[in-house]
Write an enzyme that holds these catalytic residues in place. Structure first.
Site, mmCIF file in Angstrom:
data_model
loop_
_atom_site.group_PDB
_atom_site.id
_atom_site.type_symbol
_atom_site.label_atom_id
_atom_site.label_comp_id
_atom_site.label_asym_id
_atom_site.label_seq_id
_atom_site.Cartn_x
_atom_site.Cartn_y
_atom_site.Cartn_z
ATOM 1 N N HIS A 24 28.581 100.192 63.853
ATOM 2 C CA HIS A 24 27.754 99.432 64.792
ATOM 3 C C HIS A 24 26.926 100.358 65.691
ATOM 4 O O HIS A 24 27.007 100.306 66.922
ATOM 5 C CB HIS A 24 28.624 98.502 65.643
ATOM 6 C CG HIS A 24 27.842 97.338 66.203
ATOM 7 N ND1 HIS A 24 28.375 96.076 66.358
ATOM 8 C CD2 HIS A 24 26.563 97.245 66.660
ATOM 9 C CE1 HIS A 24 27.478 95.265 66.894
ATOM 10 N NE2 HIS A 24 26.363 95.955 67.079
ATOM 11 N N GLU A 72 35.376 93.865 65.182
ATOM 12 C CA GLU A 72 35.036 95.239 65.521
ATOM 13 C C GLU A 72 35.879 95.746 66.688
ATOM 14 O O GLU A 72 36.076 95.006 67.646
ATOM 15 C CB GLU A 72 33.542 95.341 65.850
ATOM 16 C CG GLU A 72 32.668 94.978 64.657
ATOM 17 C CD GLU A 72 31.180 94.970 64.956
ATOM 18 O OE1 GLU A 72 30.386 94.880 64.007
ATOM 19 O OE2 GLU A 72 30.811 95.035 66.159
ATOM 20 N N ARG A 81 24.768 90.815 62.666
ATOM 21 C CA ARG A 81 26.083 90.346 63.124
ATOM 22 C C ARG A 81 27.012 90.240 61.921
ATOM 23 O O ARG A 81 26.650 89.681 60.881
ATOM 24 C CB ARG A 81 25.966 88.970 63.806
ATOM 25 C CG ARG A 81 25.238 88.992 65.153
ATOM 26 C CD ARG A 81 26.067 89.676 66.226
ATOM 27 N NE ARG A 81 25.411 89.690 67.530
ATOM 28 C CZ ARG A 81 24.671 90.682 68.005
ATOM 29 N NH1 ARG A 81 24.466 91.756 67.242
ATOM 30 N NH2 ARG A 81 24.136 90.623 69.208
#
Length: 319
Positions: free
Chosen positions: A285, A266, A237
């Site tokens: 990601h 993000e 994270r």
């Protein structure tokens, strides 16, 4: 049942099937949904799936037919779970689907930091080897991992899997976790307190959940307690790291390199401080995203709905 998927493209851009879900009801899949479209698209649906599209209290108030919410991810903070609980709507997530993929990616990030394979490949294609006066060259320091120590912060499934691969590379592992399993300790793997881990690790890999006590766990203070030349890996994270502090440590050389698949906001904002850092690798990601992992996620999402229909919902986060 009427089933609506608000943002299905990330999970399934077309290389896996929705047929398991379609066997349970009338399915409408939207690739993406803007916030102002959520209530209209849900309409009178009984089942709603979301990945990153927020489902708010206001949406739940407007869409009174909802009986089940499925989150197409492990994190579920995009759903107002308290409002759903008040309305007796179970919210189920996907707790475990990407262990192998995410741990593999963490090691891939580390190996890229150690060897900069992408940059060296580009250099060869750009003619730098052809024009080099020596028989070989390297543009970055190359790092051998055997004999070095990896500190794993968060030693759950993914942390353990990452630690196993690190040990296979000849590394020793220090593990920091609130819940210890003594049977996991060996000559090459042991639990340690955070101070010991910070002081002795050559590589620190983050695999802990984002909780108030882990938010910003990598910061100016903890970095000051690390070895000079440490490498930092994060595919867990983004907010686990205070990004300004990591940028400063990278630029000063205190941290030799960082490889991160996640950031605080993000998609990444172009004013993110890490974009001004030396020796940083950033990926969008994607640690979770191999097809095999996404198929597993889909299968569990379908099973969550089957269990709900059968009257025994599983993976419920708002009991």
């Amino acid at each position: 049942m009427k089933i609506v998927v608000l943002d299905g493209y990330t999970l399934n851009p077309g290389d896996i099937s929705w047929e398991g879900m379609e066997a349970l009801g009338d399915v409408t899949v939207y690739d993406r949904t803007r916030a102002e479209e959520v209530a209209e698209r849900i309409g009178d649906a009984e089942v709603v799936y979301t990945n990153k599209t927020p489902i708010t209290r206001e949406t739940l108030d407007k869409c009174g037919g909802i009986r089940f919410i499925g989150v197409l991810a492990t994190g579920y903070n995009i759903v107002d779970i308290e409002a759903a609980k008040e309305k007796k709507i179970p919210v189920s997530n996907i707790p475990t689907y990407g262990t192998a993929a995410v741990s593999q990616f963490a090691i891939a990030l580390l190996l890229e930091l150690c060897h900069h394979i992408g940059e060296h490949s580009d250099a060869v294609k750009n003619g730098e080897w052809t024009s080099n006066p020596d028989w070989c060259f390297w543009k970055y320091p190359l790092v051998e991992l055997a004999g070095k120590t990896m500190g794993v912060i968060g030693f759950g499934r993914i942390g353990q899997d990452t630690g196993k691969i690190a040990q296979a590379l000849g590394m020793k592992v220090l593990a920091y976790d609130a819940y210890k399993k003594p049977e996991l300790e060996s000559d090459t793997c042991r639990y340690a307190d955070l101070d010991t881990l910070l002081a002795e690790s050559d590589v620190i890999s983050l695999h802990c959940p984002l909780f108030p006590d882990t938010e910003g766990i990598i910061n100016k203070d903890t970095i000051s307690r690390m070895k000079t030349g440490v490498m930092i890996i994060n595919d867990s994270r983004g907010p686990l790291i205070v990004e300004e502090d990591l940028r400063d440590a990278l630029n000063s050389g205190k941290v030799a390199g960082a490889a991160l698949d996640v950031v605080s906001t993000e998609p990444i904002r172009m004013d993110n401080p890490l974009l001004d850092a030396k020796n940083v690798i950033l990926t969008p990601h994607i640690a979770w995203a191999p097809k095999e992992s996404r198929q597993r996620l889909m299968d569990i999402a379908v099973e969550n709905l089957r269990c709900f229909v059968a009257g025994a919902p599983q993976n419920v986060v708002n009991k």
